[in-house]
Motif scaffolding. Structure first.
Motif, PDB file in Angstrom:
ATOM      1  N   ASP A 119       0.819  -1.220   0.000  1.00  0.00           N
ATOM      2  CA  ASP A 119       0.000   0.000   0.000  1.00  0.00           C
ATOM      3  C   ASP A 119       0.850   1.264   0.000  1.00  0.00           C
ATOM      4  OD1 ASP A 119      -2.289  -1.638   0.131  1.00  0.00           O
ATOM      5  OD2 ASP A 119      -2.113  -1.734   2.314  1.00  0.00           O
ATOM      6  N   THR A 120       1.868   1.288  -0.854  1.00  0.00           N
ATOM      7  CA  THR A 120       2.785   2.419  -0.938  1.00  0.00           C
ATOM      8  C   THR A 120       2.848   2.927  -2.370  1.00  0.00           C
ATOM      9  OG1 THR A 120       4.102   1.513   0.856  1.00  0.00           O
ATOM     10  CG2 THR A 120       5.172   3.163  -0.518  1.00  0.00           C
ATOM     11  N   SER A 142       3.038   2.360  -7.934  1.00  0.00           N
ATOM     12  CA  SER A 142       2.490   1.781  -6.704  1.00  0.00           C
ATOM     13  C   SER A 142       3.169   0.467  -6.387  1.00  0.00           C
ATOM     14  CB  SER A 142       0.982   1.577  -6.842  1.00  0.00           C
ATOM     15  OG  SER A 142       0.707   0.614  -7.828  1.00  0.00           O
ATOM     16  N   THR A 197       1.083  -5.658  -6.379  1.00  0.00           N
ATOM     17  CA  THR A 197      -0.192  -6.227  -5.938  1.00  0.00           C
ATOM     18  C   THR A 197      -0.109  -7.738  -6.085  1.00  0.00           C
ATOM     19  OG1 THR A 197      -1.091  -6.083  -8.161  1.00  0.00           O
ATOM     20  CG2 THR A 197      -1.437  -4.184  -6.726  1.00  0.00           C
ATOM     21  N   GLY A 235      -7.191  10.055  -6.127  1.00  0.00           N
ATOM     22  CA  GLY A 235      -7.778   8.725  -6.347  1.00  0.00           C
ATOM     23  C   GLY A 235      -6.712   7.651  -6.418  1.00  0.00           C
ATOM     24  N   ALA A 273      -5.530   7.043  -2.864  1.00  0.00           N
ATOM     25  CA  ALA A 273      -6.572   6.696  -1.886  1.00  0.00           C
ATOM     26  C   ALA A 273      -6.275   5.406  -1.127  1.00  0.00           C
ATOM     27  CB  ALA A 273      -7.928   6.601  -2.579  1.00  0.00           C
ATOM     28  N   GLY A 274      -5.787   4.382  -1.785  1.00  0.00           N
ATOM     29  CA  GLY A 274      -5.524   3.112  -1.107  1.00  0.00           C
ATOM     30  C   GLY A 274      -4.151   3.032  -0.475  1.00  0.00           C
ATOM     31  N   ALA A 275      -3.347   4.076  -0.647  1.00  0.00           N
ATOM     32  CA  ALA A 275      -1.979   4.044  -0.122  1.00  0.00           C
ATOM     33  C   ALA A 275      -1.930   4.484   1.335  1.00  0.00           C
ATOM     34  CB  ALA A 275      -1.083   4.941  -0.959  1.00  0.00           C
ATOM     35  N   ARG A 276      -1.121   3.779   2.102  1.00  0.00           N
ATOM     36  CA  ARG A 276      -0.884   4.177   3.490  1.00  0.00           C
ATOM     37  C   ARG A 276       0.423   4.944   3.618  1.00  0.00           C
ATOM     38  NH1 ARG A 276      -0.910  -0.813   7.015  1.00  0.00           N
ATOM     39  NH2 ARG A 276      -0.017  -1.768   5.169  1.00  0.00           N
TER      40      ARG A 276
END
Length: 176
Positions: free
Chosen positions: A64-65, A107, A110, A162, A165-168
């Protein structure tokens, strides 16, 4: 004859009307076959090599980076006299892009084993084209450089949230 038809389609895509042209913003094998072999983005370095470099980065990133890389703008000796452009080393190493005014978002890997690669590219500008040459466009960012998605820089503020959004976590080199 099929070879000639393919050459004609390539010629139309890279030298056709400006509104439909794929513009890489730099020398590539389709426009400079005397400098590079087929499939190369840089002399001796194929498109697949850059994709492999991005894959390795995506695997090395924590889950998640997102890594954000930026191509610096040109620098000037004085007034309107530019130094020869030198892209950021990390940006060029991972993307193969030698054009200024671009931003890449990569990113973490996955379940498919690779991360997403998004490029934000300069808006077409007659002034920019006059002084720096035709800039990289979104069509070339995807087709030539292998981006999963590409957008004009004017859409950065609306599209990047967007993507993030899912990245921590995020990594960004503030020096470039």
């Amino acid at each position: 004859m099929s070879g000639r038809g393919g050459l004609l389609r390539t010629a139309q895509r890279f030298w056709g009307p400006a509104s439909k042209r794929v513009c890489a913003g730099q020398a590539i094998w389709q426009t400079h076959p005397e400098l590079m072999a087929e499939g190369e983005l840089w002399p001796g370095i194929r498109k697949e090599e850059f994709a492999e470099r991005r894959r390795k980065l995506a695997e090395a990133l924590p889950a998640d980076t997102v890594a954000i890389l930026q191509a610096p703008p040109p620098t000037y000796v004085a007034g309107a006299v530019p130094y020869p452009y030198r892209p950021d080393a990390d940006f060029a190493y991972l993307t193969g892009v030698r054009s200024p005014h671009s931003l890449a978002a990569i990113s973490s890997a996955t379940g498919s084993g690779h991360g997403a690669f998004t490029l934000f590219v300069p808006e077409p500008s007659a002034s920019l084209a006059q002084w720096e040459g035709l800039p990289l466009n979104a069509a070339a960012a995807e087709e030539v450089f292998g981006a999963n998605a590409a957008f004009p820089l004017s859409q950065l503020s609306s599209r990047l949230p967007g993507f993030l959004a899912g990245a921590r976590r995020g990594f960004c080199d503030h020096s470039s």
